[in-house]
Design an enzyme around this catalytic site. Structure first.
Site, PDB file in Angstrom:
ATOM      1  N   GLU A  43      -2.761   9.267   4.099  1.00  0.00           N
ATOM      2  CA  GLU A  43      -3.020   7.986   3.429  1.00  0.00           C
ATOM      3  C   GLU A  43      -3.546   6.953   4.424  1.00  0.00           C
ATOM      4  O   GLU A  43      -4.433   6.154   4.109  1.00  0.00           O
ATOM      5  CB  GLU A  43      -1.735   7.452   2.793  1.00  0.00           C
ATOM      6  CG  GLU A  43      -1.251   8.230   1.586  1.00  0.00           C
ATOM      7  CD  GLU A  43       0.078   7.694   1.071  1.00  0.00           C
ATOM      8  OE1 GLU A  43       0.339   6.474   1.217  1.00  0.00           O
ATOM      9  OE2 GLU A  43       0.869   8.485   0.545  1.00  0.00           O
ATOM     10  N   HIS A  74       0.819  -1.208   0.000  1.00  0.00           N
ATOM     11  CA  HIS A  74       0.000   0.000   0.000  1.00  0.00           C
ATOM     12  C   HIS A  74       0.854   1.260   0.000  1.00  0.00           C
ATOM     13  O   HIS A  74       0.451   2.289  -0.546  1.00  0.00           O
ATOM     14  CB  HIS A  74      -0.936  -0.012   1.209  1.00  0.00           C
ATOM     15  CG  HIS A  74      -2.090  -0.948   1.042  1.00  0.00           C
ATOM     16  ND1 HIS A  74      -3.370  -0.649   1.463  1.00  0.00           N
ATOM     17  CD2 HIS A  74      -2.176  -2.184   0.474  1.00  0.00           C
ATOM     18  CE1 HIS A  74      -4.182  -1.662   1.181  1.00  0.00           C
ATOM     19  NE2 HIS A  74      -3.466  -2.602   0.578  1.00  0.00           N
TER      20      HIS A  74
END
Length: 346
Positions: A97, A78
Site C-alpha cells: 500500500e 489512508h
C-alpha cells in the site's frame, strides 16, 4: 401418511430446532460483539507503560519535526480506509500500500518506528503497530489543535498480514471527488455524511502537490467556485511546470521531497493549526481542493459546513469522528499478528 406428510417433523421438534438455531445465533452475535470492543486500558496488564512509552517517543519526535504531525494524521486515514485500521500502510515493500501513488506523499513513518522501538524494549511482541499508529494520531491531533482536541483512544487492534498496492485503488478520495463519491466511500467504511464533512476538516493542516490543483487553476472558463484573489495567489505558488524539482534548504527527507515537488498549504489562513477555519474558507470559496469546495456547493453538506465554523462544534465533532473511524474495521483476538517491526511482516 401422517398429518405432517412423509418426512415432516412435528411442531415440537421444529420448535426445538428453532431454539437451538437462536441460541447459536445469540452466541455468534455475542462473540462478534466481544470482538468489536476496543478498550482504552487494553494493555493495563500486558504492558502497563505502553501509552506512556508511545506518548514520550511520539511527542519527542514531533517536537523535532512538527510537520510530521499532519503526515501521521493523513497516514491514519489512508490506513483505515484500506483493509481497516490494521497498520497495513506501514509495510515498506515493493507492491505494498505504501508504494501506491496515493500514498507517496505520506510521512511520519520514522515517528511510528521510534514509538514501536520504545515499547518493544519493555514489552516485546505485545503492542501492535495499529494501536501505536492510533495513539500517535491522537497525539498529533492534540498537537495540531494546540491541545484543544483530545480524546481517549480505544485499543486492542492487531496488525494485518496483507498490504497490496492494488487494494488501494478506489478506496481513497481523489482531489476531484464529488460529494456523491465521498458519501459512497465513507459509507463503505460505516461513516455517515456528517462524519465525512467533519473528518474532511483534517484538510485544515498539511500540504498537497501543485499537480493536484492544476485542474482548478487552468480551467477554461475559470472555476466559478474558486475565489479569484485566492486563485491568483495559487498561480504564483504553482506556476506551470511546478514540481520539476530543484535545490531546497530542508532538514528532513520528506520536507525536501515536498519542496522539490511543488507543494501548497491546504489551508491558506491557519496552515499549521487544526481548526474550524477550514470551513470558513469553504464558505469564502477558498477551499483548495475541488473535493473540499464541493462540500460547500452541495445542498445537503452546506449546512454541515456551516455547523462546523465554530470551534465549540468542530472540536468535539472531530474527536468523536476520529474515534468512530478508528473503530470501523480492525483485527483482534488471534487475527493478524503483532509485528516486531512496523515496516515488515513477521
Amino acid at each position: 401418511m401422517g398429518r405432517f406428510g412423509r418426512g415432516a417433523s412435528p411442531p415440537g421438534f421444529m420448535l426445538q430446532l428453532l431454539l437451538v438455531a437462536l441460541s447459536v445465533a445469540a452466541l455468534t452475535s455475542t462473540a462478534q460483539a466481544a470482538k468489536a470492543q476496543l478498550v482504552p486500558d487494553f494493555y493495563k496488564s500486558s504492558c502497563p507503560r505502553a501509552e506512556t512509552l508511545i506518548s514520550s517517543a511520539v511527542n519527542s519526535a514531533l517536537n523535532r519535526q512538527p510537520g510530521a504531525a499532519a503526515g501521521i494524521l493523513r497516514m491514519f486515514f489512508h490506513d483505515c480506509f484500506v483493509h481497516g485500521c490494521d497498520a497495513s500502510v506501514l509495510i515498506d515493500a515493493p507492491g505494498s500500500e505504501r508504494s501506491h501513488p496515493a500514498n507517496t506523499g505520506l510521512h511520519g513513518y520514522d515517528v511510528i518506528d521510534a514509538a514501536k522501538a520504545a515499547v518493544e524494549k519493555h514489552c516485546p511482541g505485545v503492542v501492535s503497530c495499529a494501536d501505536i499508529l492510533a495513539v500517535a494520531t491522537q497525539l498529533s491531533v492534540k498537537k495540531l489543535s494546540g491541545g484543544r482536541i483530545t480524546y481517549k483512544v480505544p485499543l486492542g487492534r492487531r496488525d494485518g498480514r496483507v498490504s497490496s498496492q492494488a487494494d488501494v485503488n478506489g478506496k481513497l478520495p481523489r482531489e476531484t471527488a464529488s460529494v456523491a463519491d465521498l458519501k459512497t466511500m465513507f459509507a463503505a467504511n460505516g461513516l455517515s455524511t456528517e462524519d465525512m464533512v467533519v473528518l474532511s476538516g483534517a484538510h485544515s493542516v498539511g500540504t498537497t502537490g501543485c499537480d493536484r490543483i492544476q485542474n482548478r487553476l487552468t480551467a477554461n472558463p475559470p472555476d466559478a467556485t474558486l475565489d479569484t484573489s485566492y486563485a491568483a495567489v495559487l498561480k504564483k505558488q504553482c506556476p506551470p511546470g511546478a514540481g520539476t524539482g530543484g535545490g531546497h534548504e530542508c532538514h528532513w527527507e520528506w520536507e525536501c521531497q515536498e519542496k522539490a515537488n511543488g507543494r501548497v498549504n491546504l489551508d491558506l489562513a491557519t496552515p499549521n493549526r487544526l481548526d474550524e477555519v477550514y470551513y470558513k474558507n469553504l464558505q469564502a470559496n477558498k477551499g483548495l481542493l475541488t473535493s473540499d469546495q464541493n462540500l460547500q456547493a452541495d445542498a445537503e453538506t452546506r449546512p454541515m459546513v456551516a455547523a462546523n465554523t465554530a470551534f465549540r462544534s468542530f472540536g468535539p465533532n472531530f474527536a468523536r469522528a476520529m474515534v468512530k473511524m478508528g473503530n470501523i474495521i480492525y483485527l483482534s483476538g488471534t487475527e493478524g499478528e503483532i509485528r516486531l517491526s512496523c515496516s515488515c511482516f513477521n
